[in-house]
Design an enzyme around this catalytic site. Structure first.
Site, short mmCIF file in Angstrom:
data_model
loop_
_atom_site.label_atom_id
_atom_site.label_comp_id
_atom_site.label_asym_id
_atom_site.label_seq_id
_atom_site.Cartn_x
_atom_site.Cartn_y
_atom_site.Cartn_z
N LYS A 166 0.84 -1.21 0.00
CA LYS A 166 0.00 0.00 0.00
C LYS A 166 0.87 1.25 0.00
O LYS A 166 0.64 2.17 -0.78
CB LYS A 166 -0.89 0.00 1.24
N ASN A 167 1.89 1.25 0.84
CA ASN A 167 2.67 2.49 1.04
C ASN A 167 3.69 2.74 -0.06
O ASN A 167 4.35 3.77 -0.06
CB ASN A 167 3.34 2.49 2.42
N ARG B 78 -0.18 14.57 12.30
CA ARG B 78 0.53 14.17 11.08
C ARG B 78 0.98 15.45 10.34
O ARG B 78 0.44 15.82 9.33
CB ARG B 78 -0.34 13.31 10.20
N ASP C 15 4.87 0.46 11.89
CA ASP C 15 3.65 -0.19 11.38
C ASP C 15 3.53 -1.65 11.81
O ASP C 15 2.51 -2.28 11.53
CB ASP C 15 3.60 -0.10 9.85
N ARG D 180 -8.61 -0.44 4.88
CA ARG D 180 -7.78 0.57 4.23
C ARG D 180 -6.44 -0.02 3.80
O ARG D 180 -5.83 0.42 2.83
CB ARG D 180 -7.52 1.73 5.19
#
Ligand code: EPZ
Length: 431
Positions: A22-23, A121, A308, A400
């Site tokens: 995803k990242n 963030r 993560d 997500r």
């Protein structure tokens, strides 16, 4: 809304294939806006975050199509420069549009993304980097306005209070590849996802040296061209499956992942005494009947221990005799999983940026609430090791970042069902 019902069902067994990262996929999708030619991306995971990014890219004028599952083709012939709040607020990684819009259009107006449960963030380093590229940067009514008509390369130190910035490095690299002159980014992020982005940019014709190191040197070019690229494997998904196998004392081979992408994580699991077999493109967790040893971990930018995977390790260490200490140096508030694990019987104390985990605790199923992407995964891991039934609400957080997570776990023998919250016993529902 969907919920998960998970019943502790003993060791996981079998083989699981890791999906695309995803990242890596998110900044790489944004980078495809840097050319008017078609960029074909493969091994893109099917996630809500990816669909949000596609929606925003279409909003700024790109043609974005998926001719088959996992494949996206982007053709950004004409672009507008505004990414509006109502789209950006859905996913903070949409801040990755800043770099490509600045690089391609020499201007951008992007809504400032909100914070999230894991903590503030900020994007101050992104803006500092753009200013160092001679862009005029201002903030007005919640939007970042960038005038890059005089953009030019230059030296940039991109480190902040927690070290390097992943999407900050991505943004500055994407702005610099089309900027005249040479840009040297010091304290650049070295995450494998940033490496994958840089490799894509080079395929598009960018000149980048030092890929994978904390010093990136970018020689600007006039134009970039289309290309084909397959997104790297998701090391965080792989690490989550490894932790799932470990917490259930299972025998699981996680395929499609190179062990060197998980160096710090695997090192800590070896220190804890988890038996594993590592091959070029897979990691197999083996059954064990002893207790793992407690560990002391600090999360750091890559190649340090990844934040993560912090919540997943936390869940695993509840099953280990002794005291484990997990210190969160990237997002000090990233312990939303702790109160939910405590509801299941975990003995964890939070002391500032550290979680002190006293194991081993017998976990029992309970109704719990997911709060963010990786915390949701941690709750599922704990539920698979618990006695009885656990209902997990708000699993949209999980969707997500994990594709068909319950199907993949069920293929390994987990008892996990995705149900509507209407099917949840009324007395267990937490509004
Ligand atoms: C990326 O977020 C990941 N997201 C995150 O993954 C991951 O946790 C994080 O990197 C750290 O590895 C994506 O890649 C889409 P940062 P990012 O900028 O880029 C501070 C997940 O679960 N900082 O590297 O937003 C910041 O507050 C998600 O998949 C500034 O101070 O993270 C944090 O403490 C969650 N100013 C640290 O740096 C800035 O301008 C690292 O943040 C930018 C960041």
């Amino acid at each position: 809304m969907d919920v998960f019902r998970v019943t502790g069902n003993g060791p996981l067994k079998g083989t699981i294939e890791v999906g695309g990262a995803k990242n890596a996929a998110l900044p790489i999708l944004a980078a495809s806006l840097l050319t008017e030619e078609t960029v074909r991306l493969e091994n893109v995971p099917d996630l809500s975050d990816i669909r949000f990014m596609v929606e925003i890219m279409r909003h700024v004028g790109a043609r974005v199509e998926s001719p088959e599952p996992g494949v996206w083709e982007v053709t950004a012939a004409q672009l507008t420069h505004v990414a509006p709040y109502e789209l950006v607020r859905k996913m903070r990684a949409s801040v990755c549009l800043l770099g490509p819009l600045v690089g391609r259009l020499r201007r951008a107006e992007v809504s400032i993304p909100g914070g999230c449960v894991i903590g503030p963030r900020p994007i101050d380093l992104h803006l500092k980097g753009l200013a160092k590229l001679n862009c005029k940067v201002s903030i007005d009514s919640g939007y970042v306005h960038v005038d890059a008509s005089d953009i030019c390369g230059g030296p940039i130190f991109l480190g902040g209070r927690s070290g390097s910035t992943v999407t900050g490095t991505a943004n500055i690299a994407m702005a610099a590849v089309l900027a005249p002159g040479t840009t040297r980014i010091e304290c650049a992020a070295c995450e494998p996802e940033v490496v994958d982005l840089c490799n894509l940019l080079v395929k598009m014709g960018a000149h980048i040296e030092g890929i994978g190191s904390p010093e990136l040197t970018i020689h600007g070019v006039e134009k970039l061209h289309g290309c084909k690229h397959s997104v790297i494997a998701d090391r965080i998904e792989a690490g989550t499956f490894i932790a799932a196998a470990a917490i259930t004392r299972g025998d699981v081979e996680v395929k499609g992942i190179a062990p060197n992408l998980l160096g710090a994580f695997l090192d800590k699991l070896e220190e804890a005494g988890l038996p594993m077999e590592k091959k070029t493109d897979s990691i197999r967790v083996l059954p064990y009947d002893h207790s793992l040893r407690p560990v002391d971990v600090i999360t750091l930018p890559h190649p340090g221990f990844p934040t993560d995977l912090q919540a997943q390790l936390c869940a695993l260490m509840t099953q280990t005799e002794g005291l484990s200490i997990i210190t969160e140096r990237i997002y000090p508030n990233r312990f939303m999983h702790v109160p939910e694990l405590q509801r299941m019987g975990a003995d964890i104390a939070i002391e500032g940026p550290s979680a002190i985990i006293k194991g081993a605790s017998a976990l029992s199923g309970a109704p719990v609430m997911a709060s963010d992407l990786r915390a949701s995964a941690a709750l599922i891991l704990a539920a698979m090791a618990a006695q009885g039934e656990t209902w997990i609400q708000r699993i949209y957080h999980l969707d997500r970042g994990y594709e068909r997570f319950e199907n993949k776990l069920a293929s390994l023998g987990a008892r996990i069902d995705r149900l509507s919250d209407k099917e949840m016993p009324k007395e267990l529902r937490q509004e």
